[in-house]
Design an enzyme around this catalytic site. Structure first.
Site, mmCIF file in Angstrom:
data_model
loop_
_atom_site.group_PDB
_atom_site.id
_atom_site.type_symbol
_atom_site.label_atom_id
_atom_site.label_comp_id
_atom_site.label_asym_id
_atom_site.label_seq_id
_atom_site.Cartn_x
_atom_site.Cartn_y
_atom_site.Cartn_z
ATOM 1 N N GLU A 136 -3.842 16.058 1.423
ATOM 2 C CA GLU A 136 -2.453 16.347 1.790
ATOM 3 C C GLU A 136 -2.364 16.779 3.251
ATOM 4 O O GLU A 136 -1.456 16.374 3.983
ATOM 5 C CB GLU A 136 -1.874 17.449 0.890
ATOM 6 C CG GLU A 136 -1.730 17.049 -0.568
ATOM 7 C CD GLU A 136 -0.598 16.057 -0.822
ATOM 8 O OE1 GLU A 136 0.137 15.722 0.107
ATOM 9 O OE2 GLU A 136 -0.471 15.603 -1.978
ATOM 10 N N ASP A 276 -3.286 5.517 -5.453
ATOM 11 C CA ASP A 276 -2.389 4.664 -4.668
ATOM 12 C C ASP A 276 -2.814 4.396 -3.220
ATOM 13 O O ASP A 276 -3.046 3.264 -2.810
ATOM 14 C CB ASP A 276 -0.949 5.216 -4.705
ATOM 15 C CG ASP A 276 -0.853 6.723 -4.449
ATOM 16 O OD1 ASP A 276 -1.897 7.354 -4.224
ATOM 17 O OD2 ASP A 276 0.270 7.262 -4.452
ATOM 18 N N GLU A 369 9.656 10.498 -12.540
ATOM 19 C CA GLU A 369 8.234 10.535 -12.159
ATOM 20 C C GLU A 369 7.386 9.656 -13.092
ATOM 21 O O GLU A 369 6.489 8.967 -12.645
ATOM 22 C CB GLU A 369 7.742 11.986 -12.200
ATOM 23 C CG GLU A 369 6.338 12.204 -11.658
ATOM 24 C CD GLU A 369 6.235 12.035 -10.144
ATOM 25 O OE1 GLU A 369 7.243 11.667 -9.492
ATOM 26 O OE2 GLU A 369 5.134 12.247 -9.612
ATOM 27 N N GLU A 390 9.080 6.072 -2.176
ATOM 28 C CA GLU A 390 8.398 4.782 -2.385
ATOM 29 C C GLU A 390 9.332 3.590 -2.572
ATOM 30 O O GLU A 390 9.058 2.505 -2.062
ATOM 31 C CB GLU A 390 7.406 4.882 -3.552
ATOM 32 C CG GLU A 390 6.127 5.667 -3.238
ATOM 33 C CD GLU A 390 6.310 7.181 -3.190
ATOM 34 O OE1 GLU A 390 7.392 7.663 -3.582
ATOM 35 O OE2 GLU A 390 5.385 7.883 -2.747
#
Ligand code: DMJ
Length: 577
Positions: A136, A276, A369, A390
């Site tokens: 992150e 991802d 989600e 996204e």
């Protein structure tokens, strides 16, 4: 198989299709141009509503709590689901400001960009007793700083002369140095957590995720290229290569693993959470650093995803050892995949998945989600929508590739939903439950870094006019520089495409009809230049469609895909069809 040569074609076609539609479609139509301007201003307003409220109520803390108009120092909480080992004396790192830097530039606000750069230069310190998530912190902070440095030092003189002395790079380097102890493991796979001041903590968990150790290469590679210190790129590359060596015989990966033993913990994976950006970075690293190795990895991994995870337009999870489906779930993170497919040139597949994600958005007003595809119901505890980018991201890429105004309408729907459901007086709030639209007091920094940015770029891409960029997984642009490439493949050089310029180009049907190929009007047409032909169409080497290798086959005129040579020696549809 799709060869190196084929990917050149695919990339070439993608850029052709971008230029084709640029000349011909919605841009030229005054109604669409006016709509795009209107929508761009709406998005700008959204961004400043989020940004100004952050600056007033939360800065220099990490993120805004828009409902109570206060703040959270969430850098140390990111990825920390159980909220363990939280620091006692950490007062934030202006995370949302760092995340806003590249968006400010894209929206043309150089004054605020400069103000932010100067404030960070004087005040940001990383010598803090805070345990942070390497992934992150890498994508949000290191990526934000490296990108800001490159934007500050490009040829556009964005900053007042003399004001900038590489401070963003110095900060990035300081942070990068603090990352390095995380890589000190027997496998080279980095710990997921590191204390910025003290390094890896005693009894630290050895569990990490595939994306946690497989998507560091863009930011750390860029840091090495900019500083001349190879340690960052080497550490990220060593980790990536180790991860790659852990793939199954099916070229599949799991979701979690142990950095000390190098063993998988969770064997099931898909294209969503925990994995991802690993796929994304294999391809993007190939573009940014020009290395063949990344392409080879991406190609094998992509083919395996399409083979084992894809079910029509949906993607489920599968066990890396057997390829058997495990979980049939849609997750909102998966919605980035069509955007990646556009970059690869797999536009028809991107379009059909994007359409499904958009239907889910339309059904709920935002994307939940997690949705259980096999039970056709929401996941009982993951009904939230934390302002994720996204779907907007994929919409932007698909519009770039097709210039189909339908995507503008998709963007408009997204903007309207965000304003209707998530806007509060003090910013934009996450949705806790998509069935009730109950809100949660959190404005995630990626709303500024990505959601607003991709929506803005959908309606106004002038930032992309002079320079090619790759966006990191957090939406921070890195210029594509030939100096960073081992060798720039010739097919990437636009000046070689003289044939594109000669043709008068018109737009074909809406992508609603699934015809996404850009069209071109050829002068040789039977109705005096009215013969509409796909600009993607490259005829096979022989008119009888016989072939020895894939190279003998051209590009299919309706799918815009590279045709391949079958065992029987005929040119047939492309592998991913
Ligand atoms: C972002 O932080 C990045 O895009 C990351 O790769 C996963 N998704 C979040 C936003 O949803």
């Amino acid at each position: 198989m799709l060869s190196r040569k084929s990917v050149k074609w695919v990339l070439l076609l993608l850029v052709i299709s971008m230029s084709v539609f640029e000349l011909s479609s919605s841009k030229a139509d005054p109604r669409w141009a006016a709509k795009k301007r209107r929508m761009r201003e709406k998005v700008r307003k959204m961004f400043y509503h989020a940004y100004d409220n952050y600056m007033v109520h939360a800065f220099p803390h990490d993120e805004l709590k828009p409902i109570t108009k206060t703040f959270t120092d969430s850098l140390s909480e990111l990825g920390n689901l159980k909220l363990e080992h939280l620091p006692h004396d950490y007062n934030g790192s202006a995370l949302s400001l760092i995340e806003s830097l590249s968006s400010l530039v894209i929206m043309g606000n150089n004054t605020e960009f400069e103000r932010a750069v100067l404030w960070l230069s004087d005040n940001l310190k990383f010598n803090v007793d805070a345990r942070i998530n390497l992934f992150e912190c890498n994508i949000r902070v290191l990526g934000g700083l490296v990108s800001a440095h490159m934007l500050a030092t490009d040829s556009t003189s964005r900053l007042v002369k003399g004001a900038y002395k590489n401070q963003m790079l110095s900060l990035a380097e300081d942070l990068g140095r603090r990352f390095l102890p995380a890589f000190n493991t027997p496998t080279g796979l980095p710990y997921a957590w590191i204390n910025l001041k003290y390094g890896v903590m005693e009894n630290e968990t050895t569990e990490t995720s595939t994306s946690g150790c497989g998507s560091l290469i863009l930011e750390m590679g860029a840091l090495s290229r900019l500083t001349g210190d190879p340690r960052y790129e080497s550490a990220a590359l060593r980790a990536l290569r180790k991860l790659w060596s852990m793939r199954s015989s099916l070229n599949l990966f799991g979701t979690t693993l142990d950095v000390v033993t190098g063993e998988w913990i969770e064997y099931s994976s898909g294209i969503g959470a925990g994995v991802d950006s690993f796929y994304e970075y294999l391809f993007k690293a190939h573009i940014v650093f020009g290395k063949e190795e990344f392409w080879k990895m991406f190609h094998l991994a992509y083919v395996a995803v399409q083979k084992y995870f894809r079910h029509g337009p949906w993607y489920h999870e599968a066990d890396m050892r057997t390829g058997k489906a495990t979980y049939w779930q849609l997750t909102s993170l998966q919605a980035f995949w069509p955007g990646l497919q556009v970059l690869v040139g797999d536009i028809a597949a991107a379009n059909s998945s994007h359409r499904k994600f958009f239907h889910v958005w339309e059904k709920f007003g935002v994307i939940p989600e997690r949705y259980l595809l096999d039970h056709q119901m929401l996941h009982p505890t993951e009904k939230y929508y934390p302002l994720r980018p996204e779907l907007a991201e994929s919409t932007f890429y698909l519009y770039q590739a097709t210039k189909d105004p339908w995507y503008i309408e998709v963007g408009e729907t997204i903007v309207n939903s965000l304003n209707a459901h998530t806007k509060v007086e003090g910013g934009f709030a996450s949705v806790r439950d998509v069935t009730t639209m109950q809100l949660e007091d959190h404005q995630h920094s990626f709303f500024l870094a990505e959601t607003c940015k991709y929506l803005f770029l959908l309606f106004d891409d002038s930032f992309l006019a002079e320079q090619n960029y790759i966006f990191t997984t957090e939406g921070h642009p890195l210029p594509v520089l030939s100096a960073w490439h081992d060798r720039l493949p010739e097919a990437y050089i636009p000046t070689n495409w003289s044939f594109v310029k000669k043709e008068r180009l018109v737009r074909q049907a809406s992508s609603m009809s699934l015809q996404v190929c850009p069209a071109t009007t050829l002068n040789t047409g039977e109705h005096g230049g009215q013969w509409v032909e796909s600009a993607c169409h490259v005829p096979d080497a022989r008119s009888d469609h016989r072939c020895i290798a894939d190279e003998d086959c051209g590009i299919d005129s309706t799918t815009c895909r590279r045709r391949s040579c079958s065992i029987a020696g005929y040119c047939g549809p492309w592998l991913f069809l």
